[in-house]
Design a protein around this motif. Structure first.
Motif, PDB file in Angstrom:
ATOM      1  N   SER A 177      69.875  24.082  49.603  1.00  0.00           N
ATOM      2  CA  SER A 177      69.595  22.687  49.951  1.00  0.00           C
ATOM      3  C   SER A 177      69.477  22.434  51.455  1.00  0.00           C
ATOM      4  O   SER A 177      68.891  21.431  51.866  1.00  0.00           O
ATOM      5  N   GLY A 178      70.060  23.298  52.289  1.00  0.00           N
ATOM      6  CA  GLY A 178      69.995  23.073  53.726  1.00  0.00           C
ATOM      7  C   GLY A 178      70.725  21.825  54.157  1.00  0.00           C
ATOM      8  O   GLY A 178      70.196  21.002  54.921  1.00  0.00           O
ATOM      9  N   ARG A 179      71.948  21.675  53.686  1.00  0.00           N
ATOM     10  CA  ARG A 179      72.734  20.478  53.979  1.00  0.00           C
ATOM     11  C   ARG A 179      73.054  20.342  55.472  1.00  0.00           C
ATOM     12  O   ARG A 179      73.319  21.325  56.145  1.00  0.00           O
ATOM     13  N   ARG A 180      73.123  19.106  55.917  1.00  0.00           N
ATOM     14  CA  ARG A 180      73.481  18.848  57.307  1.00  0.00           C
ATOM     15  C   ARG A 180      74.946  19.194  57.581  1.00  0.00           C
ATOM     16  O   ARG A 180      75.289  19.762  58.612  1.00  0.00           O
ATOM     17  N   MET A 181      75.855  18.862  56.633  1.00  0.00           N
ATOM     18  CA  MET A 181      77.292  19.044  56.856  1.00  0.00           C
ATOM     19  C   MET A 181      77.909  20.123  55.967  1.00  0.00           C
ATOM     20  O   MET A 181      79.125  20.262  55.920  1.00  0.00           O
ATOM     21  N   ASN A 182      77.101  20.868  55.243  1.00  0.00           N
ATOM     22  CA  ASN A 182      77.622  21.928  54.382  1.00  0.00           C
ATOM     23  C   ASN A 182      78.680  21.400  53.405  1.00  0.00           C
ATOM     24  O   ASN A 182      78.493  20.345  52.811  1.00  0.00           O
ATOM     25  N   ILE A 183      79.799  22.104  53.239  1.00  0.00           N
ATOM     26  CA  ILE A 183      80.882  21.665  52.345  1.00  0.00           C
ATOM     27  C   ILE A 183      82.007  21.093  53.203  1.00  0.00           C
ATOM     28  O   ILE A 183      82.557  21.792  54.053  1.00  0.00           O
ATOM     29  N   CYS A 232      78.393  13.387  55.138  1.00  0.00           N
ATOM     30  CA  CYS A 232      77.640  12.487  56.010  1.00  0.00           C
ATOM     31  C   CYS A 232      76.592  11.816  55.136  1.00  0.00           C
ATOM     32  O   CYS A 232      76.258  12.317  54.053  1.00  0.00           O
ATOM     33  N   ILE A 233      76.070  10.687  55.577  1.00  0.00           N
ATOM     34  CA  ILE A 233      75.173   9.938  54.692  1.00  0.00           C
ATOM     35  C   ILE A 233      73.889  10.707  54.404  1.00  0.00           C
ATOM     36  O   ILE A 233      73.255  10.494  53.364  1.00  0.00           O
ATOM     37  N   ASP A 234      73.513  11.648  55.274  1.00  0.00           N
ATOM     38  CA  ASP A 234      72.269  12.398  55.065  1.00  0.00           C
ATOM     39  C   ASP A 234      72.371  13.361  53.883  1.00  0.00           C
ATOM     40  O   ASP A 234      71.354  13.784  53.342  1.00  0.00           O
ATOM     41  N   ASP A 235      73.596  13.713  53.480  1.00  0.00           N
ATOM     42  CA  ASP A 235      73.785  14.655  52.368  1.00  0.00           C
ATOM     43  C   ASP A 235      74.036  13.960  51.032  1.00  0.00           C
ATOM     44  O   ASP A 235      74.229  14.631  50.008  1.00  0.00           O
ATOM     45  N   ALA A 236      74.057  12.634  51.035  1.00  0.00           N
ATOM     46  CA  ALA A 236      74.423  11.905  49.816  1.00  0.00           C
ATOM     47  C   ALA A 236      73.386  12.064  48.719  1.00  0.00           C
ATOM     48  O   ALA A 236      72.177  12.081  48.970  1.00  0.00           O
ATOM     49  N   THR A 237      73.877  12.194  47.508  1.00  0.00           N
ATOM     50  CA  THR A 237      73.067  12.260  46.285  1.00  0.00           C
ATOM     51  C   THR A 237      72.036  13.386  46.356  1.00  0.00           C
ATOM     52  O   THR A 237      70.912  13.246  45.886  1.00  0.00           O
ATOM     53  N   ASP A 238      72.434  14.504  46.960  1.00  0.00           N
ATOM     54  CA  ASP A 238      71.519  15.645  47.034  1.00  0.00           C
ATOM     55  C   ASP A 238      71.719  16.565  45.840  1.00  0.00           C
ATOM     56  O   ASP A 238      72.554  16.319  44.955  1.00  0.00           O
ATOM     57  N   ALA A 239      70.966  17.641  45.805  1.00  0.00           N
ATOM     58  CA  ALA A 239      71.007  18.550  44.658  1.00  0.00           C
ATOM     59  C   ALA A 239      72.386  19.157  44.471  1.00  0.00           C
ATOM     60  O   ALA A 239      72.850  19.331  43.330  1.00  0.00           O
ATOM     61  N   ILE A 264      87.371  11.931  37.405  1.00  0.00           N
ATOM     62  CA  ILE A 264      86.292  12.579  38.144  1.00  0.00           C
ATOM     63  C   ILE A 264      86.322  12.084  39.573  1.00  0.00           C
ATOM     64  O   ILE A 264      86.377  10.871  39.819  1.00  0.00           O
ATOM     65  N   GLU A 265      86.272  13.005  40.536  1.00  0.00           N
ATOM     66  CA  GLU A 265      86.250  12.609  41.940  1.00  0.00           C
ATOM     67  C   GLU A 265      84.812  12.494  42.437  1.00  0.00           C
ATOM     68  O   GLU A 265      83.938  13.252  42.021  1.00  0.00           O
ATOM     69  N   GLY A 266      84.605  11.521  43.343  1.00  0.00           N
ATOM     70  CA  GLY A 266      83.244  11.206  43.735  1.00  0.00           C
ATOM     71  C   GLY A 266      83.019  11.152  45.225  1.00  0.00           C
ATOM     72  O   GLY A 266      83.890  11.508  46.014  1.00  0.00           O
ATOM     73  N   PRO A 267      81.871  10.643  45.608  1.00  0.00           N
ATOM     74  CA  PRO A 267      81.315  10.842  46.950  1.00  0.00           C
ATOM     75  C   PRO A 267      82.159  10.281  48.076  1.00  0.00           C
ATOM     76  O   PRO A 267      82.917   9.330  47.911  1.00  0.00           O
ATOM     77  N   GLY A 268      81.986  10.870  49.261  1.00  0.00           N
ATOM     78  CA  GLY A 268      82.709  10.456  50.449  1.00  0.00           C
ATOM     79  C   GLY A 268      81.888   9.619  51.406  1.00  0.00           C
ATOM     80  O   GLY A 268      82.376   8.638  51.953  1.00  0.00           O
ATOM     81  N   HIS A 269      80.627   9.978  51.626  1.00  0.00           N
ATOM     82  CA  HIS A 269      79.770   9.260  52.572  1.00  0.00           C
ATOM     83  C   HIS A 269      78.434   8.963  51.887  1.00  0.00           C
ATOM     84  O   HIS A 269      77.797   9.868  51.355  1.00  0.00           O
ATOM     85  N   MET A 270      77.999   7.717  51.918  1.00  0.00           N
ATOM     86  CA  MET A 270      76.654   7.379  51.445  1.00  0.00           C
ATOM     87  C   MET A 270      76.303   5.953  51.847  1.00  0.00           C
ATOM     88  O   MET A 270      77.189   5.118  52.074  1.00  0.00           O
ATOM     89  N   MET A 271      75.009   5.681  51.945  1.00  0.00           N
ATOM     90  CA  MET A 271      74.554   4.349  52.321  1.00  0.00           C
ATOM     91  C   MET A 271      74.829   3.365  51.191  1.00  0.00           C
ATOM     92  O   MET A 271      74.944   3.739  50.015  1.00  0.00           O
ATOM     93  N   LEU A 272      74.916   2.100  51.569  1.00  0.00           N
ATOM     94  CA  LEU A 272      75.320   1.054  50.627  1.00  0.00           C
ATOM     95  C   LEU A 272      74.486   1.049  49.349  1.00  0.00           C
ATOM     96  O   LEU A 272      75.022   0.909  48.254  1.00  0.00           O
ATOM     97  N   GLN A 273      73.166   1.187  49.487  1.00  0.00           N
ATOM     98  CA  GLN A 273      72.305   1.038  48.312  1.00  0.00           C
ATOM     99  C   GLN A 273      72.445   2.193  47.326  1.00  0.00           C
ATOM    100  O   GLN A 273      72.000   2.092  46.186  1.00  0.00           O
TER     101      GLN A 273
END
Length: 433
Positions: A177-183, A232-239, A264-273
């Motif tokens: 995926s080439g994530r900005r912040m990895n894990i 980080c918000i750039d990695d939100a809802t990625d593959a 179930i644990e869920g996301p840490g950073h993502m944009m409002l929408q």
């Protein structure tokens, strides 16, 4: 005993003492709660050995709960301070406390916490593995990890975060995926590192059924950790995030077949929408299991203020169906939080949770706001302080300034809209002189 877990009891139609207590707290019919526990849409984390526990329910139709993280690190090893944080969490009615201690032998503190805490206690056994086993990460064997889980369960921990969804299949999505912040998940990164160094499958995934046997015996709820949560918000809802969530949905059904309760644990950073769609996606893929989110933090640019970025996202998440919020303090990304940081984080999370409860029409939520509205209309400062989430701060602010006009504050004085409306509606004249 006819049952080992709250879920097993509910499936058998047995209304436990814990269910009755939660139903009374939540102002819902006990039979309704029993059905939801049986279906897995509500969990009541309540280890048999946690004797001081006041049980709480998390999930469908219930008030949004909050969790407070604490625990020592290699750089900050003051257990007295961490115990003070626990007492602060209990003072402000946090429903859960997670001990995330990750240095040395942690069981002495954990036992003290379990004796003290009326709140649910959670851990991430992976953090404790190196210290408990006295081995370097590379040298730990797959089944060794399960022994750490067993130790925590036997001590009385009510829920454990287990990163079982990060497996060979899901890490393929991450690596491509080439994530900005990895894990950014601490537990997830350790599991990933162990897998890469040893060439083995994730032990919590490979021996998932053995893990369930341990949790079932003590009624420990599994919180299926989000190793691939966006940092980080750039990695939100990625593959990577979504592929792990699919795995967590499959593991949920396997856990339920063992009568083990699941969050179930869920996301840490993502944009409002993105927040509301993520809540809906989790409920769909994970069969309406309760959702436990960190924040989400809605922007990455506010170190020192991440309790605010988290509370904004937490309110939206709770309103959209999240059941459990993990607090974030102003120290997030910067240092181990101090006592004042912890207080700020707790109150921000409590505000977010209550804002969500108003939207979800949780029984009793709106009545609280209505009591405050009535107190303000009457300019009844004592009643206002009684309803305030942080009475001490509200009272101190009010008393720090002295208005010339009785029963007003220094913001408006004689121009107080409430004072003047009360007077005019009672047939009195309004004078500003």
């Amino acid at each position: 005993m006819e049952y080992a877990t709250q879920m097993e009891a509910a499936k058998k139609g047995i209304l436990t003492q814990q269910m009755q207590s939660v139903a009374a707290q939540e102002q819902i019919a006990p039979e309704t709660l029993l059905q939801r526990v049986a279906a897995g849409t509500v969990v009541i984390p309540a280890n048999h050995h946690h004797k001081s526990l006041r049980p709480h329910g998390i999930g469908q139709g219930l008030s949004t709960k909050i969790n407070v993280n604490l625990g020592i690190s290699g750089d900050c090893r003051d257990y007295t301070c961490e115990l003070a944080k626990a007492k602060l969490a209990l003072q402000f009615d946090a429903e859960a406390i997670m001990d995330l201690s990750n240095y040395g032998k942690t069981n002495t503190f954990r036992k003290q916490l379990l004796e003290l805490s009326t709140a649910m206690v959670g851990t991430v056994p992976m953090y404790d593995a190196v210290g408990y086993l006295e081995k370097d990460l590379r040298d730990i064997k797959a089944k060794d990890f399960l022994e750490v889980v067993r130790a925590h369960a036997e001590e009385g921990v009510d829920f454990v975060t287990i990163h079982a969804g990060i497996n060979r299949k899901s890490i393929d999505s991450f690596e491509r995926s080439g994530r900005r912040m990895n894990i950014v998940s601490r537990g997830g990164s350790l599991i990933y590192a162990w897998m890469k160094m040893t060439g083995n499958e994730n032990p919590f995934f490979e021996y998932f059924d053995d893990l369930m046997d341990i949790l079932y015996a003590h009624d420990v709820t599994i919180s299926l950790g989000d190793a691939m949560r966006p940092g980080c918000i750039d990695d939100a809802t990625d593959a990577a995030q979504v592929s792990e969530l699919v795995e967590l949905g499959l593991l949920t059904e396997r856990a339920w077949s063992h009568h083990v309760q699941v969050m179930i644990e869920g996301p840490g950073h993502m944009m409002l929408q993105e927040i509301a769609p993520n809540m809906q996606m989790e409920k769909r893929l994970c069969h309406n299991a309760p959702f436990y989110v960190l924040g989400p933090l809605v922007t990455d640019i506010a170190p020192g203020y991440d309790h605010i970025t988290s509370a904004i996202g937490g309110a939206v998440a709770a309103a959209a169906g999240a059941d459990f919020l993990c607090y974030v303090t102003p120290a997030e990304h910067l240092r181990l939080p101090s006592l004042p940081d912890v207080k700020e984080g707790i109150l921000a999370a409590k505000i977010a949770a209550h804002a969500g409860d108003l939207v979800k029409n949780v029984p009793g939520a709106r009545a609280w706001d209505n009591r405050m509205g009535d107190a303000r209309r009457a300019l009844d400062w004592g009643a206002m302080f009684k309803e305030a989430l942080d009475r001490e701060k509200a009272e101190a602010y009010f008393q720090s300034a002295h208005p010339a006009e009785k029963n007003t504050c220094t913001m408006c004085g004689k121009m107080c809209a409430v004072r003047n409306m009360n007077r005019i509606l009672q047939g009195e004249s309004v004078s500003l002189q």
